[in-house]
Scaffold this active site. Structure first.
Site, mmCIF file in Angstrom:
data_model
loop_
_atom_site.group_PDB
_atom_site.id
_atom_site.type_symbol
_atom_site.label_atom_id
_atom_site.label_comp_id
_atom_site.label_asym_id
_atom_site.label_seq_id
_atom_site.Cartn_x
_atom_site.Cartn_y
_atom_site.Cartn_z
ATOM 1 N N GLU A 70 0.589 -1.335 0.397
ATOM 2 C CA GLU A 70 0.270 0.336 -0.303
ATOM 3 C C GLU A 70 1.068 1.363 -0.222
ATOM 4 O OE1 GLU A 70 -3.592 0.974 0.072
ATOM 5 O OE2 GLU A 70 -3.965 -2.120 0.693
ATOM 6 N N PHE A 100 9.205 12.652 -7.777
ATOM 7 C CA PHE A 100 8.742 11.495 -8.671
ATOM 8 C C PHE A 100 9.112 12.151 -10.284
ATOM 9 C CE2 PHE A 100 5.994 10.812 -4.781
ATOM 10 C CZ PHE A 100 6.867 9.590 -4.288
HETATM 11 P P1 TGC Z 1 0.172 10.895 -9.899
HETATM 12 O O1 TGC Z 1 0.141 11.984 -10.696
HETATM 13 O O2 TGC Z 1 0.453 12.141 -8.528
HETATM 14 O O3 TGC Z 1 -1.473 10.952 -9.216
HETATM 15 C C1 TGC Z 1 -2.374 10.609 -10.449
HETATM 16 C C2 TGC Z 1 -3.514 11.006 -10.682
HETATM 17 O O4 TGC Z 1 -4.070 10.366 -9.118
HETATM 18 C C3 TGC Z 1 -3.925 11.332 -8.139
HETATM 19 N N1 TGC Z 1 -3.431 10.898 -6.814
HETATM 20 C C4 TGC Z 1 -4.961 9.780 -5.793
HETATM 21 N N2 TGC Z 1 -6.192 10.198 -5.730
HETATM 22 C C5 TGC Z 1 -6.313 9.856 -4.661
HETATM 23 N N3 TGC Z 1 -5.894 9.065 -3.319
HETATM 24 C C6 TGC Z 1 -4.795 9.689 -3.742
HETATM 25 N N4 TGC Z 1 -4.091 8.534 -2.472
HETATM 26 C C7 TGC Z 1 -3.848 9.726 -4.792
HETATM 27 N N5 TGC Z 1 -3.248 9.372 -5.610
HETATM 28 C C8 TGC Z 1 -2.769 10.392 -6.198
HETATM 29 C C9 TGC Z 1 -3.512 12.434 -8.346
HETATM 30 O O5 TGC Z 1 -4.303 13.112 -8.077
HETATM 31 C C10 TGC Z 1 -4.094 11.986 -9.652
HETATM 32 O O6 TGC Z 1 -4.803 12.437 -10.332
HETATM 33 P P2 TGC Z 1 -5.546 12.864 -12.078
HETATM 34 O O7 TGC Z 1 -6.856 13.944 -11.541
HETATM 35 O O8 TGC Z 1 -4.512 14.628 -12.248
HETATM 36 O O9 TGC Z 1 -4.944 12.395 -13.264
HETATM 37 O O10 TGC Z 1 0.920 9.953 -9.693
HETATM 38 P P3 TGC Z 1 2.038 9.736 -9.765
HETATM 39 O O11 TGC Z 1 2.687 8.663 -11.359
HETATM 40 O O12 TGC Z 1 3.289 10.666 -9.716
HETATM 41 O O13 TGC Z 1 2.053 8.719 -8.336
HETATM 42 C C11 TGC Z 1 2.625 8.429 -7.079
HETATM 43 C C12 TGC Z 1 2.708 7.471 -6.595
HETATM 44 C C13 TGC Z 1 4.514 7.341 -6.635
HETATM 45 C C14 TGC Z 1 2.460 8.669 -4.488
HETATM 46 C C15 TGC Z 1 1.295 6.403 -6.865
HETATM 47 O O14 TGC Z 1 1.935 6.321 -7.692
HETATM 48 C C16 TGC Z 1 2.004 5.585 -5.065
HETATM 49 O O15 TGC Z 1 1.229 5.509 -3.990
HETATM 50 N N6 TGC Z 1 2.364 4.369 -5.148
HETATM 51 C C17 TGC Z 1 2.429 3.865 -4.455
HETATM 52 C C18 TGC Z 1 2.076 2.332 -5.149
HETATM 53 C C19 TGC Z 1 0.984 1.900 -4.429
HETATM 54 O O16 TGC Z 1 1.132 2.245 -2.881
HETATM 55 N N7 TGC Z 1 0.393 0.083 -4.251
HETATM 56 C C20 TGC Z 1 0.386 -0.893 -3.739
HETATM 57 C C21 TGC Z 1 -0.401 -1.983 -4.487
HETATM 58 S S1 TGC Z 1 -1.879 -2.395 -3.493
HETATM 59 C C22 TGC Z 1 -1.249 -3.301 -2.232
HETATM 60 O O17 TGC Z 1 -0.120 -2.678 -1.780
HETATM 61 C C23 TGC Z 1 -2.272 -4.060 -1.628
HETATM 62 S S2 TGC Z 1 -1.970 -4.925 -0.529
HETATM 63 C C24 TGC Z 1 -3.448 -5.164 0.129
HETATM 64 C C25 TGC Z 1 -3.208 -6.149 1.561
HETATM 65 O O18 TGC Z 1 -2.844 -6.929 1.809
HETATM 66 O O19 TGC Z 1 -4.235 -5.294 2.920
HETATM 67 P P1 FAD Z 2 9.206 -1.173 -5.187
HETATM 68 O O1 FAD Z 2 8.692 -0.640 -5.994
HETATM 69 O O2 FAD Z 2 10.535 -2.048 -6.321
HETATM 70 O O3 FAD Z 2 10.845 -0.551 -3.816
HETATM 71 C C1 FAD Z 2 11.875 -1.031 -3.746
HETATM 72 C C2 FAD Z 2 12.558 -0.340 -2.936
HETATM 73 O O4 FAD Z 2 12.428 0.874 -3.756
HETATM 74 C C3 FAD Z 2 11.491 0.337 -1.710
HETATM 75 O O5 FAD Z 2 12.551 0.610 -0.393
HETATM 76 C C4 FAD Z 2 11.255 1.427 -2.263
HETATM 77 O O6 FAD Z 2 10.639 2.163 -1.207
HETATM 78 C C5 FAD Z 2 12.454 2.038 -2.578
HETATM 79 N N1 FAD Z 2 11.526 3.011 -3.691
HETATM 80 C C6 FAD Z 2 11.390 2.777 -5.367
HETATM 81 N N2 FAD Z 2 11.020 4.092 -5.854
HETATM 82 C C7 FAD Z 2 11.240 4.647 -5.387
HETATM 83 C C8 FAD Z 2 11.852 6.311 -4.982
HETATM 84 N N3 FAD Z 2 11.328 7.276 -6.068
HETATM 85 N N4 FAD Z 2 12.533 6.598 -3.861
HETATM 86 C C9 FAD Z 2 12.903 6.684 -3.650
HETATM 87 N N5 FAD Z 2 13.112 4.819 -3.343
HETATM 88 C C10 FAD Z 2 12.804 4.451 -3.706
HETATM 89 N N6 FAD Z 2 -0.197 -5.090 -4.466
HETATM 90 C C11 FAD Z 2 -1.306 -4.770 -4.892
HETATM 91 O O7 FAD Z 2 -1.257 -4.780 -6.472
HETATM 92 N N7 FAD Z 2 -2.465 -5.531 -4.681
HETATM 93 C C12 FAD Z 2 -2.283 -6.752 -3.523
HETATM 94 O O8 FAD Z 2 -3.114 -7.138 -2.813
HETATM 95 C C13 FAD Z 2 -0.714 -6.314 -3.025
HETATM 96 N N8 FAD Z 2 -0.655 -7.055 -1.772
HETATM 97 C C14 FAD Z 2 0.712 -7.157 -1.151
HETATM 98 C C15 FAD Z 2 1.233 -8.629 -0.640
HETATM 99 C C16 FAD Z 2 1.936 -8.422 -0.022
HETATM 100 C C17 FAD Z 2 2.159 -9.599 0.961
HETATM 101 C C18 FAD Z 2 2.970 -7.748 -0.312
HETATM 102 C C19 FAD Z 2 4.522 -8.213 0.017
HETATM 103 C C20 FAD Z 2 2.784 -7.221 -1.243
HETATM 104 C C21 FAD Z 2 1.919 -6.880 -1.896
HETATM 105 N N9 FAD Z 2 1.530 -5.745 -3.030
HETATM 106 C C22 FAD Z 2 0.169 -5.880 -3.658
HETATM 107 C C23 FAD Z 2 2.507 -5.032 -3.794
HETATM 108 C C24 FAD Z 2 2.870 -4.181 -2.583
HETATM 109 O O9 FAD Z 2 1.777 -2.865 -3.204
HETATM 110 C C25 FAD Z 2 4.197 -3.177 -3.548
HETATM 111 O O10 FAD Z 2 4.858 -4.130 -3.133
HETATM 112 C C26 FAD Z 2 4.955 -1.991 -3.349
HETATM 113 O O11 FAD Z 2 4.656 -0.897 -3.642
HETATM 114 C C27 FAD Z 2 6.408 -2.309 -2.783
HETATM 115 O O12 FAD Z 2 6.522 -2.377 -4.442
HETATM 116 P P2 FAD Z 2 7.412 -3.146 -4.671
HETATM 117 O O13 FAD Z 2 8.000 -4.571 -4.024
HETATM 118 O O14 FAD Z 2 7.738 -3.753 -6.439
HETATM 119 O O15 FAD Z 2 9.136 -2.706 -4.548
#
Ligand code: TGC
Ligand code: FAD
Length: 335
Positions: free
Chosen positions: A314, A334
């Site tokens: 997340e 970013f």
């Molecule tokens: P960026 O240009 O900043 O944003 C694109 C568009 O999205 C809007 N936005 C948001 N809207 C709602 N909530 C948020 N938190 C938002 N953050 C951004 C933004 O306003 C923009 O809108 P628009 O209308 O202008 O198009 O996008 P970016 O490509 O520069 O990315 C920014 C960044 C790095 C912060 C984003 O990519 C990010 O949060 N990366 C982290 C990825 C992540 O959290 N992955 C999670 C995968 S799911 C998961 O882990 C589930 S685990 C589940 C479990 O088991 O509990």
């Molecule tokens: P990377 O993005 O490769 O990051 C590796 C390291 O580099 C991290 O320390 C990170 O902070 C650092 N890094 C990356 N970019 C930058 C930057 N710009 N500046 C500084 N440091 C940086 N995803 C889903 O979509 N759905 C799910 O249900 C889901 N469930 C998950 C369950 C588990 C058990 C796990 C482990 C992960 C899950 N995820 C899911 C994925 C999770 O959201 C990603 O693992 C997470 O977003 C990080 O991506 P990555 O593992 O590819 O690490």
């Protein structure tokens, strides 16, 4: 979990949610994660990452078809955003859909997907031919779709994790979420889930603290309970102080969320702070248990290992720091 409304606690009951407010949602996440972060993950994904996007961005037909079954636990859902080569930067995704008459052809792969091997449906984010991110609902029996399990995790072992693989999957157009386009679709689901995690992590911390407090009153060394030593009291006092501060942060954020005013940056700050706090407390609590702390008779190391995942998923600890950095400086790290 369905019976207590833990799947989509703050979604309306008529669509299978719990019909509660954001603070009740948070407290449910706290109490589930007091048990185990993997249990809370199940609820986070089902409610905030599967039901919420269908509720917020879906058609009326999609809502009626999927939400009651998800809310009752009859269906299990998963959320596919992360890819093998695109984790922190989901905008780089290569999973894509191509127009093919009454359907789209979906190709690509997702990685680290909670619940995927047991899911009935997957909300999948993919780029269309214009490069715009769209959400599609993929059903488990669609030909060309598979969801192999990922093995060997030392963390979140109570939660099943897998991949999503799409090999020319034909997804009917009626399965596209009609009311959102762009990365803000998945990111707004993350805001909902990250808010729940900010509360959930407090539960893991509370369980570690409670166990350490009890142990410190029972374990005798040098003729006294170890809780009588000032150094142990310092650990316990600081733990409950940090837990209380984290709860206040989550509670205030919940009040703002109830008014529709919690910003993504505020949610990032709370997720980052509270998960880090919980991990530190798990480590301190483990120390108070001495050697016993490394065993499975006490919960601290299990929580500690789980929280390593929670610190990363997340949005990683550092990504949330950069979101706060952008919020305070106006300068985007970013790009
Ligand atoms: P960026 O240009 O900043 O944003 C694109 C568009 O999205 C809007 N936005 C948001 N809207 C709602 N909530 C948020 N938190 C938002 N953050 C951004 C933004 O306003 C923009 O809108 P628009 O209308 O202008 O198009 O996008 P970016 O490509 O520069 O990315 C920014 C960044 C790095 C912060 C984003 O990519 C990010 O949060 N990366 C982290 C990825 C992540 O959290 N992955 C999670 C995968 S799911 C998961 O882990 C589930 S685990 C589940 C479990 O088991 O509990
Ligand atoms: P990377 O993005 O490769 O990051 C590796 C390291 O580099 C991290 O320390 C990170 O902070 C650092 N890094 C990356 N970019 C930058 C930057 N710009 N500046 C500084 N440091 C940086 N995803 C889903 O979509 N759905 C799910 O249900 C889901 N469930 C998950 C369950 C588990 C058990 C796990 C482990 C992960 C899950 N995820 C899911 C994925 C999770 O959201 C990603 O693992 C997470 O977003 C990080 O991506 P990555 O593992 O590819 O690490």
């Amino acid at each position: 979990m369905a019976d207590i409304g833990a799947f989509g606690p703050s979604l309306p009951a008529e669509y299978g949610g719990g019909g509660m407010d954001e603070i009740a949602y948070g407290i449910i996440m706290q109490e589930l994660e007091r048990g185990d972060s993997g249990i809370r993950s199940m609820a986070s994904v089902q409610g905030s990452l599967v039901m919420y996007p269908i509720y917020r961005f879906g058609s009326e037909e999609q809502k009626r078809k999927y939400l009651p079954k998800l809310g009752s636990g009859e269906y299990i859902g998963c959320f596919g955003l992360t890819e093998p080569d695109h984790g922190s930067n989901p905008n780089g995704m290569i999973t894509n859909i191509k127009d093919d008459g009454d359907a789209y052809i979906l190709n690509g792969a997702k990685m680290w997907i909670t619940n995927s091997p047991v899911a009935d449906i997957a909300v999948v984010w993919a780029k269309d031919e214009e490069g715009v991110v769209r959400g599609v609902i993929v059903e488990k029996d669609m030909p060309g779709f598979s969801a192999p399990e990922i093995h060997g995790k030392w963390s979140l072992r109570a939660s099943i994790t897998g991949e999503l693989v799409f090999d020319n999957v034909r997804v009917p157009k009626e399965n596209v979420l009609p009311n959102v386009a762009g990365l803000k679709g998945p990111l707004s689901c993350l805001s909902k889930a990250r808010y729940g995690i900010a509360w959930g992590a407090i539960g893991a911390a509370l369980d570690c603290y409670d166990s350490a407090l009890r142990y410190s009153q029972e374990r005798v060394q040098f003729g006294k309970p170890i809780g009588q030593f000032q150094l142990t009291q310092k650990k316990l006092a600081e733990m409950i102080t940090e837990i209380t501060k984290a709860q206040l942060l989550a509670w205030r954020l919940g009040s703002l969320a109830n008014e529709g005013k919690a910003s993504p940056a505020q949610i990032s700050m709370a997720k980052r702070n509270n998960v880090h706090m919980a991990l530190e407390i798990a480590r301190e609590a483990r120390q108070i248990h001495g050697g016993m702390g490394i065993t499975n008779e006490y919960p601290c190391m299990r929580h500690m290992m789980n929280l390593e995942t929670v610190l990363t998923y997340e949005g990683t600890h550092d990504i949330h720091l950069l979101i706060t950095g952008l919020d305070v400086t106006g300068l985007n790290a970013f790009g």
